[in-house]
Design a protein around this motif. Structure first.
Motif, PDB file in Angstrom:
ATOM      1  N   ARG A  15       2.342 -19.685  -2.865  1.00  0.00           N
ATOM      2  CA  ARG A  15       1.785 -20.599  -3.869  1.00  0.00           C
ATOM      3  C   ARG A  15       2.504 -20.493  -5.220  1.00  0.00           C
ATOM      4  N   SER A  31       4.421 -23.562  -7.142  1.00  0.00           N
ATOM      5  CA  SER A  31       3.984 -23.946  -8.484  1.00  0.00           C
ATOM      6  C   SER A  31       5.145 -23.942  -9.479  1.00  0.00           C
ATOM      7  N   GLU A  43      -2.055 -27.509 -10.691  1.00  0.00           N
ATOM      8  CA  GLU A  43      -2.634 -26.732  -9.598  1.00  0.00           C
ATOM      9  C   GLU A  43      -3.276 -27.627  -8.537  1.00  0.00           C
ATOM     10  N   ASP A  44      -3.878 -28.747  -8.963  1.00  0.00           N
ATOM     11  CA  ASP A  44      -4.398 -29.721  -7.991  1.00  0.00           C
ATOM     12  C   ASP A  44      -3.267 -30.243  -7.111  1.00  0.00           C
ATOM     13  N   ASP A  73      -2.253 -27.754  -4.522  1.00  0.00           N
ATOM     14  CA  ASP A  73      -3.214 -27.755  -3.410  1.00  0.00           C
ATOM     15  C   ASP A  73      -2.912 -28.879  -2.418  1.00  0.00           C
ATOM     16  N   SER A 124      -1.517 -28.700   1.638  1.00  0.00           N
ATOM     17  CA  SER A 124      -2.403 -29.126   2.724  1.00  0.00           C
ATOM     18  C   SER A 124      -1.982 -30.460   3.348  1.00  0.00           C
ATOM     19  N   ASP A 133      -6.423 -28.151   8.839  1.00  0.00           N
ATOM     20  CA  ASP A 133      -5.733 -29.136   7.991  1.00  0.00           C
ATOM     21  C   ASP A 133      -5.424 -30.403   8.778  1.00  0.00           C
ATOM     22  N   PHE A 138      -9.402 -34.009  -1.837  1.00  0.00           N
ATOM     23  CA  PHE A 138      -9.294 -32.637  -1.388  1.00  0.00           C
ATOM     24  C   PHE A 138     -10.342 -31.782  -2.095  1.00  0.00           C
ATOM     25  N   GLU A 145     -11.564 -29.181  -4.270  1.00  0.00           N
ATOM     26  CA  GLU A 145     -10.923 -28.484  -5.374  1.00  0.00           C
ATOM     27  C   GLU A 145     -11.731 -27.274  -5.828  1.00  0.00           C
ATOM     28  N   ARG A 169      -8.865 -22.748  -4.757  1.00  0.00           N
ATOM     29  CA  ARG A 169      -7.419 -22.960  -4.622  1.00  0.00           C
ATOM     30  C   ARG A 169      -6.924 -22.429  -3.282  1.00  0.00           C
ATOM     31  N   ARG A 170      -5.921 -23.126  -2.750  1.00  0.00           N
ATOM     32  CA  ARG A 170      -5.345 -22.685  -1.477  1.00  0.00           C
ATOM     33  C   ARG A 170      -4.585 -21.378  -1.681  1.00  0.00           C
TER      34      ARG A 170
END
Length: 401
Positions: A84, A88, A208-209, A212, A216, A276, A296, A298, A301-302
């Motif tokens: 992640r 990011s 961050e959204d 995610d 996915s 998923d 999704f 929220e 966080r994944r």
């Protein structure tokens, strides 16, 4: 045979995860250089999970928006690997580099706008398909463009594309080339009678959204292949054949058939869980049945995925493999490919007062708005003489592998 290592010292150092050597080489080597597989050092650092090398390369300007021979960017490979933090940082750097590129181009664009004559024009497009699902996703719009000096007003009814639906409205974009970058673009909502400046940076939560969603969803690479494109004169008449000429509005136009335009797309999903896949399938099925919108979750966080377990690959094995066919370095690929062939009739008018190059300069300013991207790609092709005043009958035959 040429020494495959020549010119690839930085690639090899990244490949082996030798941070000290990477740090020593990075000041004198081109961080954007590609190896025989089209991979930059950043591609390799991401695929092999060498995070320190990723940070070093990004700090020295390694490009994120670059694809290898198989059409994958470092960000795509990061999504597959599933860390992640790496996804990011690449996403943030991609957005930063895009803004910097636009600001570098900005003086030339403003100069080009100022030099061309003032005009008003309408761009009308109406894409149709015999596939019901696809028809609902293809846009139709009349886009009105007013240009005066270094300023542009663009009116459109296509506001955005969310949850696999086009959002309609009455929106105007005002671009002022003479204003400073942070105040140069304003959006008007003509129905609500409100306006706002366009932000150049997303908030922390928005980034961050997006991470995610990337983690996915399928990793998608699509490219318009224009190498095989040919234009041939459209004909009229059953017995006495003649080149087709007609008036389009008030302009004389010559009609051409466009052949050989292919949209090639690939989808990867090795990073997705069975859950998923089921969720994504449910969203698509609901959409085809006219269901409501989906978003999704929220609330959490994944997390990062476990690093892929792979057989160790030697540098020699990698660099001596056939171009575009290196041994797997990351997660085992799960990829679905499709190819669609398009045909169209294009009307070209040499009487039209605007040139294709002028239109490209205008579209460059509004390129961040995603529904112009494909239009811009099409206009950049090697068109016959004149200006494309009409494009008709855009259909396709789908092929899947």
């Amino acid at each position: 045979m040429a020494d495959h290592n020549t010119g690839n010292e930085l690639h090899q150092s990244v490949f082996s995860g030798d941070v000290r050597k990477v740090s020593a080489l990075i000041r004198t080597y081109d961080v954007a250089k590609k190896d025989k597989h089209g991979n930059t050092p950043l591609h390799l650092a991401v695929m092999l999970g060498h995070k320190e090398c990723v940070h070093l390369l990004l700090a020295h300007g390694a490009p994120v928006k670059v694809k290898n021979l198989n059409g994958w960017s470092p960000l795509a490979e990061a999504i597959s690997f599933g860390d992640r933090q790496t996804i990011s940082i690449l996403l943030r750097k991609l957005k930063l580099q895009s803004r910097e590129h636009m600001e570098t181009r900005r003086p030339d664009l403003v100069r080009a706008l100022s030099q061309m004559g003032d005009f008003y024009m309408e761009l009308k497009w109406d894409f149709q398909s015999w596939v019901p699902l696809v028809s609902r996703m293809l846009p139709s719009d009349i886009c009105k463009i007013h240009k005066k000096g270094a300023s542009i007003r663009l009116d459109t009814t296509l506001v955005d594309f969310n949850d696999m639906r086009w959002e309609r409205g009455d929106i105007s974009f005002l671009f002022s080339g003479n204003s400073k970058p942070s105040h140069s673009l304003i959006v008007l909502d003509n129905k609500l009678r409100v306006y706002q400046g366009v932000r150049h940076e997303e908030t922390e939560a928005e980034i961050e959204d997006e991470v995610d969603i990337l983690m996915s969803s399928d990793i998608v690479a699509a490219q318009m292949s224009t190498k095989q494109i040919t234009f041939s004169r459209a004909q009229t008449g059953w017995i006495f054949r003649a080149d087709k000429k007609e008036m389009v509005g008030k302009f004389n136009a010559d009609f051409y058939y466009l052949n050989g335009l292919t949209l090639e797309s690939r989808k990867r999903r090795e990073h997705l869980s069975e859950e998923d896949l089921q969720k994504n399938k449910a969203i698509v099925e609901s959409f085809t049945k006219g269901g409501g919108t989906h978003s999704f979750d929220e609330s959490a966080r994944r997390p990062s995925l476990e690093p892929p377990v792979t057989e160790p690959v030697l540098w020699e094995e990698y660099i001596q493999a056939d171009p575009g066919k290196p041994p797997p370095l990351g997660r085992t690929l799960i990829c679905k490919e499709s190819s669609k062939s398009f045909k169209a009739t294009v009307a070209m008018s040499e009487e039209f007062p605007l040139t294709v190059e002028m239109l490209l300069n205008v579209l460059e300013v509004i390129a961040p708005f995603k529904h112009f991207a494909k239009l811009r790609e099409f206009v950049q092709m090697k068109l016959p003489p004149g200006f494309p005043v009409k494009i008709d009958s855009l259909n396709y035959d789908g092929m899947r592998t």
